[in-house]
Design a protein around this motif. Structure first.
Motif, mmCIF file in Angstrom:
data_model
loop_
_atom_site.group_PDB
_atom_site.id
_atom_site.type_symbol
_atom_site.label_atom_id
_atom_site.label_comp_id
_atom_site.label_asym_id
_atom_site.label_seq_id
_atom_site.Cartn_x
_atom_site.Cartn_y
_atom_site.Cartn_z
ATOM 1 N N LYS A 284 -18.750 -73.898 -62.362
ATOM 2 C CA LYS A 284 -19.542 -74.882 -63.261
ATOM 3 C C LYS A 284 -18.606 -75.860 -63.718
ATOM 4 O O LYS A 284 -17.227 -75.823 -63.696
ATOM 5 N N THR A 288 -15.251 -77.721 -72.003
ATOM 6 C CA THR A 288 -14.918 -78.399 -73.175
ATOM 7 C C THR A 288 -14.848 -79.884 -72.840
ATOM 8 O O THR A 288 -14.258 -80.431 -72.188
ATOM 9 N N SER A 311 -8.098 -80.578 -72.624
ATOM 10 C CA SER A 311 -8.952 -79.662 -71.700
ATOM 11 C C SER A 311 -8.788 -80.620 -70.288
ATOM 12 O O SER A 311 -8.356 -81.657 -70.188
HETATM 13 C C1 FMN Z 1 -8.121 -72.234 -63.678
HETATM 14 C C2 FMN Z 1 -9.062 -72.616 -64.781
HETATM 15 C C3 FMN Z 1 -8.886 -73.406 -65.645
HETATM 16 C C4 FMN Z 1 -9.893 -73.746 -66.797
HETATM 17 N N1 FMN Z 1 -9.578 -74.720 -67.560
HETATM 18 C C5 FMN Z 1 -10.564 -74.996 -68.435
HETATM 19 C C6 FMN Z 1 -10.404 -76.007 -69.467
HETATM 20 O O1 FMN Z 1 -9.351 -76.694 -69.442
HETATM 21 N N2 FMN Z 1 -11.490 -76.321 -70.377
HETATM 22 C C7 FMN Z 1 -12.490 -75.570 -70.390
HETATM 23 O O2 FMN Z 1 -13.417 -76.028 -71.105
HETATM 24 N N3 FMN Z 1 -12.616 -74.462 -69.328
HETATM 25 C C8 FMN Z 1 -11.820 -74.266 -68.713
HETATM 26 N N4 FMN Z 1 -12.009 -73.317 -67.750
HETATM 27 C C9 FMN Z 1 -13.345 -72.465 -67.672
HETATM 28 C C10 FMN Z 1 -13.450 -71.530 -69.057
HETATM 29 O O3 FMN Z 1 -12.470 -70.735 -69.243
HETATM 30 C C11 FMN Z 1 -14.586 -70.780 -68.789
HETATM 31 O O4 FMN Z 1 -15.762 -71.763 -68.594
HETATM 32 C C12 FMN Z 1 -15.162 -70.171 -70.312
HETATM 33 O O5 FMN Z 1 -14.218 -69.342 -70.232
HETATM 34 C C13 FMN Z 1 -16.406 -69.654 -70.096
HETATM 35 O O6 FMN Z 1 -16.602 -68.621 -69.166
HETATM 36 P P1 FMN Z 1 -17.904 -68.663 -68.088
HETATM 37 O O7 FMN Z 1 -17.839 -70.173 -67.678
HETATM 38 O O8 FMN Z 1 -17.275 -67.889 -66.980
HETATM 39 O O9 FMN Z 1 -19.214 -68.344 -68.739
HETATM 40 C C14 FMN Z 1 -11.165 -73.252 -66.656
HETATM 41 C C15 FMN Z 1 -11.140 -71.891 -65.603
HETATM 42 C C16 FMN Z 1 -10.281 -71.915 -64.759
HETATM 43 C C17 FMN Z 1 -10.708 -70.811 -63.476
#
Ligand code: FMN
Length: 364
Positions: A284, A288, A311
């Motif tokens: 998705k 952020t 982010s």
């Molecule tokens: C490699 C990677 C990098 C990510 N970087 C960000 C980021 O910079 N900012 C952000 O809001 N979410 C980032 N995410 C996603 C969030 O960690 C994630 O959406 C959040 O922990 C909530 O979990 P869910 O989306 O599985 O419900 C990243 C995910 C991955 C796999």
């Protein structure tokens, strides 16, 4: 015999730690190869410039001597270089002196789509940071280090695992992907995408068919869905199979037990069938946003804008590396279960004997 993995670490704490159990003795590990995967995870168009500053590298505290595994638990560490800016804010012990650096003020503006609100409700935290630090995908770094160990083990059996990006924000061509990221960044927005992991050289017979704990398709789906922001997993032709007739959905068997097609993605009944393993994951858009969504200030109960924090615009290329590590880990677990052995030589011998038993299936 199976592999075990426990990971600890906050995003801006001192370090990320993985304890890896069940690796046979005698496996040669290459620090440069592990660090190269850590670097791949940090790269990619659309990551925040901060990623380049951190330059992750692995440290090994136990289980390895002169580059060879000892058959004892491996302790892997990836330091958070940025912790120096959070010494007060993320001090494990009550901090001394006046507040300084980052993380000194409680976060009370939960971001829709992140762990912020469910996390504070679940654990009773007053500061959203107490949830977001662990929920953040930062700890995927040490999962990638553990995945690099799994890939080293698999390579001994001629199994290769590789993750690639299929699309970012709906754009497939590389130039279109970049343009989509540029446009989203200009709008202070974020994107998701789709990645694919291909594993070649898997012997038939990894996994089993009776329970979700044994079925390799179920385990791969759980492993990929266990990565932050992954909201869909597909094996082989996956969702497209649902719209086809049976005559166009399965992989016919030819003499020599070869398949004409690989719609099943190398898995039938939760067991590898000897064809290339093919899985996809849908990510998705990152939650952020530099243009924050509506939220509520948890300190006042009033309407407010969500937290704005450094982010990425898109992290799909990073996901390809993390997904590759997750698939490698699950395959290496299945390999350990099937072939056992305390030393790598035992495991390789069991694998060779098994391939010998089923050799008739590979003759033309
Ligand atoms: C490699 C990677 C990098 C990510 N970087 C960000 C980021 O910079 N900012 C952000 O809001 N979410 C980032 N995410 C996603 C969030 O960690 C994630 O959406 C959040 O922990 C909530 O979990 P869910 O989306 O599985 O419900 C990243 C995910 C991955 C796999």
């Amino acid at each position: 015999m199976s592999l075990g993995l426990v990971v600890a670490g906050e995003s801006h704490g001192p370090a990320l730690v993985a304890i890896v159990t069940g690796v046979p003795a005698g496996l040669v590990l290459d620090k440069d190869a592990i660090d190269a995967d850590l670097r791949r995870r940090q790269e990619g168009y659309g990551r925040s410039p901060h990623q380049q500053l951190e330059q992750d590298e692995v440290e090994v505290l136990a289980g390895l001597r002169h580059g060879r595994t000892l058959g004892t638990p491996l302790a892997l560490v990836v330091r958070n270089r940025d912790h120096r800016n959070w010494l007060w804010g993320m001090s494990p012990w009550p901090p001394e002196g006046d507040p300084s650096g980052k993380g000194t003020k409680p976060v009370t503006l939960p971001r829709p789509g992140h762990a912020d609100l469910p996390g504070v409700l679940k654990f009773g935290h007053a500061d959203v940071r107490d949830s977001l630090e662990r929920a953040s995908a930062r700890h995927t770094a040490v999962h990638v280090a553990a995945g690099a160990v799994a890939k080293a083990l698999l390579r001994e059996l001629d199994v290769d695992v590789e993750g690639t990006v299929l699309a970012i924000g709906g754009a497939v061509d590389e130039d279109d992907r970049r343009a989509a990221i540029d446009a989203a960044r200009a709008d202070r927005d974020t994107l998701g995408g789709v990645v694919e992991v291909l594993a070649t050289g898997c012997p038939p017979g990894l996994g089993s068919y009776a329970t979700k704990e044994e079925r390799l398709d179920a385990r791969l789906a759980a492993a990929l869905m266990g990565i932050q922001a992954v909201k869909g997993v597909e094996i082989g032709d996956g969702f497209a199979l649902a719209g086809r007739r049976g005559t166009e959905a399965h992989d016919e068997i030819e003499p020599g037990l070869r398949r004409r097609t690989n719609r099943a993605g190398g898995l039938e009944a939760g067991v590898t069938n000897g064809e290339p393993l093919l899985v996809r994951a849908a990510m998705k858009p990152l939650p952020t946003l530099m243009r924050p969504l509506d939220s509520v200030n948890l300190a006042t109960g009033e309407a407010a804008q969500a937290l704005v924090e450094r982010s990425d615009t898109a992290a799909v290329e990073a996901l390809a590396v993390v997904a590759e590590a997750a698939v490698a880990w699950e395959l290496a677990r299945a390999v350990r279960e099937k072939f056992g052995g305390d030393s790598l030589a035992d495991l390789v011998a069991a694998h060779r004997a098994y391939l010998g038993r089923i050799a008739w299936s590979r003759t033309p």
